[in-house]
Design a protein around this motif. Structure first.
Motif, short mmCIF file in Angstrom:
data_model
loop_
_atom_site.label_atom_id
_atom_site.label_comp_id
_atom_site.label_asym_id
_atom_site.label_seq_id
_atom_site.Cartn_x
_atom_site.Cartn_y
_atom_site.Cartn_z
N ALA A 222 0.82 -1.21 0.00
CA ALA A 222 0.00 0.00 0.00
C ALA A 222 0.85 1.26 0.00
O ALA A 222 0.45 2.29 -0.56
CB ALA A 222 -0.93 -0.01 1.22
N VAL A 223 2.04 1.22 0.61
CA VAL A 223 2.92 2.38 0.62
C VAL A 223 3.41 2.68 -0.79
O VAL A 223 3.46 3.84 -1.23
CB VAL A 223 4.10 2.15 1.58
CG1 VAL A 223 5.12 3.29 1.48
CG2 VAL A 223 3.60 2.01 3.02
N PHE A 224 3.76 1.64 -1.53
CA PHE A 224 4.22 1.83 -2.91
C PHE A 224 3.07 2.26 -3.81
O PHE A 224 3.27 3.06 -4.74
CB PHE A 224 4.86 0.53 -3.41
CG PHE A 224 6.06 0.14 -2.60
CD1 PHE A 224 7.33 0.55 -2.98
CD2 PHE A 224 5.93 -0.63 -1.46
CE1 PHE A 224 8.44 0.21 -2.24
CE2 PHE A 224 7.04 -0.99 -0.71
CZ PHE A 224 8.30 -0.56 -1.10
N ASP A 225 1.88 1.75 -3.54
CA ASP A 225 0.71 2.20 -4.29
C ASP A 225 0.47 3.69 -4.06
O ASP A 225 0.10 4.42 -5.00
CB ASP A 225 -0.53 1.40 -3.86
CG ASP A 225 -0.48 -0.05 -4.31
OD1 ASP A 225 0.29 -0.36 -5.25
OD2 ASP A 225 -1.20 -0.87 -3.71
N GLU A 226 0.67 4.16 -2.83
CA GLU A 226 0.51 5.58 -2.54
C GLU A 226 1.50 6.42 -3.34
O GLU A 226 1.15 7.47 -3.89
CB GLU A 226 0.69 5.85 -1.05
CG GLU A 226 0.55 7.32 -0.69
CD GLU A 226 0.82 7.62 0.77
OE1 GLU A 226 0.82 8.82 1.14
OE2 GLU A 226 1.06 6.67 1.54
N ILE A 227 2.74 5.95 -3.42
CA ILE A 227 3.75 6.68 -4.20
C ILE A 227 3.31 6.78 -5.66
O ILE A 227 3.34 7.87 -6.26
CB ILE A 227 5.12 6.00 -4.08
CG1 ILE A 227 5.63 6.06 -2.64
CG2 ILE A 227 6.13 6.66 -5.03
CD1 ILE A 227 6.86 5.21 -2.39
N LEU A 228 2.90 5.67 -6.24
CA LEU A 228 2.48 5.67 -7.64
C LEU A 228 1.26 6.53 -7.86
O LEU A 228 1.16 7.25 -8.87
CB LEU A 228 2.20 4.23 -8.09
CG LEU A 228 3.41 3.32 -8.30
CD1 LEU A 228 2.96 1.88 -8.50
CD2 LEU A 228 4.23 3.79 -9.51
N ARG A 229 0.34 6.50 -6.94
CA ARG A 229 -0.93 7.21 -7.09
C ARG A 229 -0.76 8.72 -6.95
O ARG A 229 -1.49 9.49 -7.60
CB ARG A 229 -1.92 6.70 -6.04
CG ARG A 229 -3.33 7.25 -6.18
CD ARG A 229 -4.25 6.68 -5.13
NE ARG A 229 -3.95 7.15 -3.78
CZ ARG A 229 -3.36 6.44 -2.84
NH1 ARG A 229 -3.01 5.18 -3.09
NH2 ARG A 229 -3.13 6.94 -1.64
N THR A 230 0.19 9.16 -6.12
CA THR A 230 0.27 10.58 -5.79
C THR A 230 1.41 11.32 -6.48
O THR A 230 1.44 12.55 -6.41
CB THR A 230 0.41 10.76 -4.27
OG1 THR A 230 1.62 10.11 -3.82
CG2 THR A 230 -0.79 10.16 -3.53
#
Length: 277
Positions: A222-230
């Motif tokens: 989820a932390v890596f998903d946040e990076i990609l998303r933001t």
């Protein structure tokens, strides 16, 4: 949401030629621009580092996306790059901002403390946490930090008394995570270290890299998903696949951090004088 720049406070040192900008939220941000001399990739690196350090619990400034428009640039002609004897324009758009702790006209922020004051930094142990990050992210620069007197409840400990103050360290300047514009993991045992061994004086074993080491090892997707998303699209335009691939490699590197730390300690034993050999 981006915050709009309103005024130039001062130019900053460093290869990226960052500027300290006042913004519409009443705060000040050390701003690295999209077309900076080092490469636009360092903005994405800074953004990812901010999110990862927050997950690890290592003190670092809040990051914001800074909007700079043509009206602002016309009103602030000193916002530019100096390339030798030539000036180059800053492009309008969305840029990376690192929150300055306070008002630069009123609050003192240092990038160096004498040996007599360094032990009084409340969160000196966070340098060990920063080394966990720097090994994981293959930071090819030396560890950079700032120091200031601040309210501990605001910067470190929500349970602290509202009036309690102390010297606080924040880890800054992560443009050369992932080997900067190369987006690679060029591991070197001497990279990522702070230049004063006093900050590692408490490190005797791998246990002294906790809780940051465990948080890195078990960092969720989820932390890596946040990076990609933001990450703002303009910072990785045309390189989206390369950015995603880099973060996938970072995720897989979690199990290597312990070995990378030990390699650094063995290569630079004078920085860890209390290490139990």
């Amino acid at each position: 949401m981006p915050v709009h720049a309103t005024r130039l406070s001062r130019r900053m040192r460093g290869g990226a030629q960052a500027h300290l900008l006042a913004c519409e939220d009443g705060r000040f941000y050390v701003t690295k621009f999209l077309n900076n001399p080092q490469h636009r990739r360092i903005l994405a690196n800074e953004w990812a580092a901010t999110i990862l350090l927050r997950h690890l619990g290592v003190a670092a400034p809040e990051a914001r996306i800074i909007a700079v428009d043509r009206t602002f640039l016309a009103a602030e002609p000193e916002v530019h790059f100096q390339l030798g004897s030539r000036r180059a324009a800053v492009e309008p758009g969305l840029h990376f901002g690192s929150l300055f702790p306070g008002d630069p006209d009123r609050d003192a922020v240092y990038d160096f403390l004498p040996d007599s004051l360094l032990p009084s930094v409340v969160n000196l142990s966070h340098f060990a946490g920063a080394l966990v990050f720097d090994k994981w992210a293959a930071n090819s620069d030396a560890r950079q930090a700032i120091f200031f007197r601040g309210r501990l409840r605001e910067y470190l400990d929500e349970s602290a008394h509202p009036s309690q103050k102390g010297f606080v360290a924040q880890m800054v300047d992560h443009g050369y995570a992932f080997d900067g514009p190369h987006w690679d993991f060029a591991d070197s045992p001497l990279q990522g270290l702070y230049f004063r061994s006093l900050v590692y004086r408490h490190v005797r074993s791998l246990e002294d890299f906790e809780p940051w080491l465990s948080r890195a090892r078990h960092c969720p997707e989820a932390v890596f998903d946040e990076i990609l998303r933001t990450t703002p699209p303009a910072w990785v335009e045309g390189e989206e696949s390369a950015w995603e691939h880099l973060l996938e490699k970072l995720y897989r590197r979690r199990d290597r951090i312990e070995d990378l730390l030990i390699g650094t300690i063995r290569a630079r034993p004078q920085s860890f004088p209390e290490w139990r050999r």
